[in-house]
Design a protein around this motif. Structure first.
Motif, PDB file in Angstrom:
ATOM      1  N   ALA A 456       0.639  -1.303  -0.087  1.00  0.00           N
ATOM      2  CA  ALA A 456       0.029   0.035   0.120  1.00  0.00           C
ATOM      3  C   ALA A 456       0.741   1.270  -0.147  1.00  0.00           C
ATOM      4  CB  ALA A 456      -0.996  -0.094   1.147  1.00  0.00           C
ATOM      5  N   LEU A 457       2.222   0.953  -0.064  1.00  0.00           N
ATOM      6  CA  LEU A 457       2.832   2.428   0.264  1.00  0.00           C
ATOM      7  C   LEU A 457       2.952   3.148  -1.184  1.00  0.00           C
ATOM      8  CD1 LEU A 457       6.351   0.774   1.560  1.00  0.00           C
ATOM      9  CD2 LEU A 457       4.747   2.264   2.731  1.00  0.00           C
ATOM     10  N   THR A 458       3.060   4.383  -1.180  1.00  0.00           N
ATOM     11  CA  THR A 458       3.063   5.447  -2.168  1.00  0.00           C
ATOM     12  C   THR A 458       4.583   5.976  -2.218  1.00  0.00           C
ATOM     13  OG1 THR A 458       2.152   7.229  -0.804  1.00  0.00           O
ATOM     14  CG2 THR A 458       0.542   5.753  -2.075  1.00  0.00           C
ATOM     15  N   ASP A 459       4.916   6.183  -3.680  1.00  0.00           N
ATOM     16  CA  ASP A 459       6.127   6.826  -3.894  1.00  0.00           C
ATOM     17  C   ASP A 459       6.214   8.117  -3.242  1.00  0.00           C
ATOM     18  OD1 ASP A 459       8.605   6.692  -4.834  1.00  0.00           O
ATOM     19  OD2 ASP A 459       8.100   5.814  -6.819  1.00  0.00           O
ATOM     20  N   LEU A 460       7.283   8.880  -3.709  1.00  0.00           N
ATOM     21  CA  LEU A 460       7.640  10.136  -3.050  1.00  0.00           C
ATOM     22  C   LEU A 460       6.839  11.351  -3.884  1.00  0.00           C
ATOM     23  CD1 LEU A 460      11.595   9.968  -3.638  1.00  0.00           C
ATOM     24  CD2 LEU A 460      10.575   9.678  -1.523  1.00  0.00           C
ATOM     25  N   ASN A 461       6.384  11.907  -2.783  1.00  0.00           N
ATOM     26  CA  ASN A 461       5.616  13.347  -3.565  1.00  0.00           C
ATOM     27  C   ASN A 461       6.720  14.391  -3.727  1.00  0.00           C
ATOM     28  OD1 ASN A 461       6.432  14.863  -0.988  1.00  0.00           O
ATOM     29  ND2 ASN A 461       4.633  14.138   0.023  1.00  0.00           N
ATOM     30  N   ALA A 462       6.392  15.413  -4.391  1.00  0.00           N
ATOM     31  CA  ALA A 462       7.024  16.392  -4.908  1.00  0.00           C
ATOM     32  C   ALA A 462       7.983  17.049  -3.717  1.00  0.00           C
ATOM     33  CB  ALA A 462       6.440  17.680  -5.313  1.00  0.00           C
ATOM     34  N   ARG A 463       7.751  17.151  -2.458  1.00  0.00           N
ATOM     35  CA  ARG A 463       8.522  17.821  -1.530  1.00  0.00           C
ATOM     36  C   ARG A 463       9.652  16.805  -1.093  1.00  0.00           C
ATOM     37  NH1 ARG A 463       8.315  16.778   3.743  1.00  0.00           N
ATOM     38  NH2 ARG A 463       6.534  15.516   3.401  1.00  0.00           N
ATOM     39  N   GLU A 464       9.386  15.421  -0.939  1.00  0.00           N
ATOM     40  CA  GLU A 464      10.364  14.587  -0.598  1.00  0.00           C
ATOM     41  C   GLU A 464      11.329  14.502  -1.847  1.00  0.00           C
ATOM     42  OE1 GLU A 464       7.177  11.923   2.024  1.00  0.00           O
ATOM     43  OE2 GLU A 464       7.466  11.638   0.070  1.00  0.00           O
ATOM     44  N   PHE A 465      10.866  14.351  -3.211  1.00  0.00           N
ATOM     45  CA  PHE A 465      11.785  14.401  -4.212  1.00  0.00           C
ATOM     46  C   PHE A 465      12.753  15.588  -4.225  1.00  0.00           C
ATOM     47  CE2 PHE A 465      12.872  15.008  -8.836  1.00  0.00           C
ATOM     48  CZ  PHE A 465      13.383  13.666  -8.958  1.00  0.00           C
ATOM     49  N   LEU A 466      12.028  16.682  -4.167  1.00  0.00           N
ATOM     50  CA  LEU A 466      13.111  17.889  -3.783  1.00  0.00           C
ATOM     51  C   LEU A 466      14.333  17.815  -2.681  1.00  0.00           C
ATOM     52  CD1 LEU A 466      14.090  20.749  -4.556  1.00  0.00           C
ATOM     53  CD2 LEU A 466      12.115  21.581  -3.048  1.00  0.00           C
ATOM     54  N   ILE A 467      13.937  17.206  -1.337  1.00  0.00           N
ATOM     55  CA  ILE A 467      14.734  17.096  -0.590  1.00  0.00           C
ATOM     56  C   ILE A 467      16.111  16.117  -0.821  1.00  0.00           C
ATOM     57  CG2 ILE A 467      15.139  16.260   1.631  1.00  0.00           C
ATOM     58  CD1 ILE A 467      12.134  17.368   2.290  1.00  0.00           C
ATOM     59  N   LEU A 468      15.457  14.702  -1.302  1.00  0.00           N
ATOM     60  CA  LEU A 468      16.397  13.698  -1.593  1.00  0.00           C
ATOM     61  C   LEU A 468      17.024  13.908  -2.792  1.00  0.00           C
ATOM     62  CD1 LEU A 468      14.368  10.710  -0.752  1.00  0.00           C
ATOM     63  CD2 LEU A 468      15.875  11.871   0.502  1.00  0.00           C
ATOM     64  N   GLY A 469      16.610  14.707  -3.779  1.00  0.00           N
ATOM     65  CA  GLY A 469      17.330  15.383  -5.262  1.00  0.00           C
ATOM     66  C   GLY A 469      18.618  15.997  -4.722  1.00  0.00           C
ATOM     67  N   LEU A 470      18.227  17.198  -3.964  1.00  0.00           N
ATOM     68  CA  LEU A 470      19.249  18.298  -3.778  1.00  0.00           C
ATOM     69  C   LEU A 470      20.435  17.148  -3.068  1.00  0.00           C
ATOM     70  CD1 LEU A 470      16.943  21.153  -2.382  1.00  0.00           C
ATOM     71  CD2 LEU A 470      18.672  21.181  -4.378  1.00  0.00           C
ATOM     72  N   LEU A 471      20.092  16.489  -2.048  1.00  0.00           N
ATOM     73  CA  LEU A 471      21.102  15.579  -1.377  1.00  0.00           C
ATOM     74  C   LEU A 471      21.832  14.694  -2.395  1.00  0.00           C
ATOM     75  CD1 LEU A 471      19.236  14.795   1.685  1.00  0.00           C
ATOM     76  CD2 LEU A 471      21.287  15.885   1.820  1.00  0.00           C
ATOM     77  N   ALA A 472      21.158  14.428  -3.402  1.00  0.00           N
ATOM     78  CA  ALA A 472      21.804  13.484  -4.177  1.00  0.00           C
ATOM     79  C   ALA A 472      22.807  14.119  -5.124  1.00  0.00           C
ATOM     80  CB  ALA A 472      20.775  12.876  -5.491  1.00  0.00           C
ATOM     81  N   ILE A 473      22.240  15.307  -5.455  1.00  0.00           N
ATOM     82  CA  ILE A 473      23.252  16.202  -6.085  1.00  0.00           C
ATOM     83  C   ILE A 473      24.655  16.475  -5.404  1.00  0.00           C
ATOM     84  CG2 ILE A 473      23.673  18.638  -7.154  1.00  0.00           C
ATOM     85  CD1 ILE A 473      20.520  18.578  -7.746  1.00  0.00           C
ATOM     86  N   ALA A 474      24.513  16.838  -3.983  1.00  0.00           N
ATOM     87  CA  ALA A 474      25.552  17.010  -3.109  1.00  0.00           C
ATOM     88  C   ALA A 474      26.366  15.852  -3.085  1.00  0.00           C
ATOM     89  CB  ALA A 474      25.116  17.402  -1.957  1.00  0.00           C
ATOM     90  N   VAL A 475      25.953  14.480  -3.086  1.00  0.00           N
ATOM     91  CA  VAL A 475      26.686  13.398  -2.851  1.00  0.00           C
ATOM     92  C   VAL A 475      27.461  13.045  -4.018  1.00  0.00           C
ATOM     93  CG1 VAL A 475      26.621  10.981  -2.514  1.00  0.00           C
ATOM     94  CG2 VAL A 475      25.267  12.192  -0.981  1.00  0.00           C
TER      95      VAL A 475
END
Length: 505
Positions: A456-475
């Motif tokens: 029943a889990l749902t994938d990332l929303n836009a806010r969560e995608f933005l947060i993890l996306g910024l960290l992925a760019i940094a890493v």
């Protein structure tokens, strides 16, 4: 360099003032205004911190953006601020991480939202104060004051054992800091100044240095934390809300490492050389033993917490290898390699550990459990989230191309210059880390969907995608091109090595 604009004071007091405004305006029901005000102040703080990098002079080891006014003149205490190649990157990490924490709690924190956001803003200012203080009493005030908002954050928004975790966290860190205060007072009596740069030049005999070094070691070892004073960290992480875990891992642990390069090494160089074996042994125990402890964890947060202790072992190892490297090679640059690797490791760990705790928060918000055995097949229903999580997990293992590889590789390489067996022991973390991280990835993300709750889990929303996306760019950015970070450290690191090893080796 200096600046007409008091950037450091603004970075300290604007978030503190902003936090107080958020608490006053938000009250108990104004969660919407509290969120937007917190976002505004955290964005402004990040924006204000950018000139620290763009206007930074990489050719000098002198303090830059200096501010100095009398505070308590009777005791020669000044409100004295400044940054160098050690502190400036950590301030940028602080402002960046705080913005992500505000975004992460946007929808999750539904009770006392204003107080939650305000506490993080106040803590942001106090943490910047720790990294920019050039007066030891001012440093100590910020060092102790930042415990209060974190104590409140864990105590109010934490898990069922939050009271136990907060008291343990506070007692460990506070009692450790008492030894540092005693050392600072002793040096003031001897030299008449609390200025950190004056303390670097204070003549101390070996006996005095050893006692002061041990006092600093207790204070900073608790904060990192080093084995065997590490037991407060897993409890604090498990009970803390997601934002608390992110700041604890990304910023607060780094203050112990920062203390070694700002106080221990330059003030007590002879004692550091005499007792470097002690720190190296404790670091290797953290790297190897704590890695095995992480292998048996079922709680996702505990696994990442123990992983943090192991990775921070690289930081202390890199700092204290310099004497062995100088003795073996006589090269300043070779000795500087370990310190720079340790600094890169601190910044990288801030990105990676913060990202991993945010990933755990994403799962916990949906399933309300951190037990690994409750998951399985998450990638089938949350493919975008799984891609981010696996990237951060691979970075945690030191995968080349990610920031996790750069710092550990530099420390292992410097260890090889000093002693093969130290290098060999440190390198075992690549195997142990891969063991507990990949096993966690396999059990949580891959295979068949374990149960209906996972289905029943749902994938990332836009806010969560933005947060993890910024960290992925940094890493990925730091992993592929670390030079923009390294070049701001060279002058400060070389100056430290020359100061510490002058007439010692």
């Amino acid at each position: 360099m200096s600046s007409d604009l008091p950037i450091l004071s603004l970075l300290i007091w604007l978030p503190v003032l902003g936090g107080l405004i958020v608490i006053a305006v938000g009250g108990n029901k104004g969660s919407g205004s509290a969120r937007w005000l917190s976002l505004f102040f955290s964005v402004v703080a990040l924006w204000l911190s950018i000139p620290l990098y763009t206007q930074f002079d990489t050719t000098t080891a002198t303090m830059q953006f200096v501010e100095r006014v009398p505070w308590v003149e009777t005791f020669n205490i000044y409100y004295h601020l400044g940054v160098d190649g050690f502190s400036m990157p950590l301030i940028l990490l602080t402002t960046f991480s705080t913005l992500l924490v505000v975004l992460a709690g946007w929808e999750v924190i539904k009770e006392k939202t204003a107080q939650y956001m305000g506490a993080f803003l106040i803590m942001e200012g106090l943490m910047v104060g720790v990294f920019s203080a050039l007066d030891s009493i001012l440093f100590y005030v910020f060092w102790e004051a930042m415990l209060i908002p974190m104590f409140i954050i864990i105590g109010i928004w934490g898990g069922p054992r939050r009271i136990y975790a907060t008291i343990k966290f506070f007692l460990y860190t506070f009692l450790g800091s008492v030894f540092m205060l005693v050392a600072l007072i002793y040096m003031y009596i001897k030299g008449g100044s609390f200025a950190i740069l004056d303390l670097h030049l204070l003549p101390l005999d070996l006996h005095e240095q050893i006692l002061i070094f041990l006092a600093f070691l207790i204070a900073f070892a608790v904060k990192i934390p080093m084995w065997p004073v590490h037991t407060w960290l897993p409890d604090a992480h498990v009970e803390a809300p997601t934002g608390g875990s992110v700041i604890l891992a990304a910023i607060m642990l780094k203050m112990g490492g920062y203390g070694f390069v700002r106080f221990s090494l330059p003030i007590t160089p002879d004692a550091s050389m005499t007792l470097d074996w002690l720190v190296i042994v404790l670091s290797l125990i953290a790297i190897v033993y704590i890695g095995f402890v992480a292998l048996v964890q079922d709680d996702l947060k505990k696994l990442i917490a123990y992983s943090s202790i192991a990775h921070m072992g690289f930081v202390t190892l890199g700092f204290f290898l310099l004497f062995d490297i100088m003795e073996a090679t006589g090269q300043v640059r070779g000795a500087a390699l370990g310190i720079e690797g340790a600094m890169v490791q601190m910044i990288s760990h801030g990105f990676i550990s913060g990202a991993l705790f945010l990933c755990v928060g994403v799962l916990y918000d949906r399933m309300h459990t951190r037990s690994i055995k409750e998951y399985g097949g998450v990638a089938n229903v949350m493919p975008v989230f799984a891609a981010f999580a696996v990237l951060f997990a691979m970075a945690n293992t030191g995968l080349p191309g990610t920031s996790g590889f750069v710092g550990e590789f530099m420390v292992i390489l410097s260890a090889m210059k000093a002693n093969f067996w130290i290098s060999f022991a440190a390198a075992t973390t690549l195997i142990i880390g891969a063991g507990y991280t990949l096993w966690m990835v396999k059990r949580v993300f891959f295979g068949e969907v374990r149960n209906e709750r996972v289905a029943a889990l749902t994938d990332l929303n836009a806010r969560e995608f933005l947060i993890l996306g910024l960290l992925a760019i940094a890493v990925l950015g730091l992993g592929i091109w670390p030079d923009p970070l390294l070049e701001v450290m060279h002058a400060s690191v070389d100056n430290l090595v020359q100061h510490v090893t002058h007439s010692k080796i």
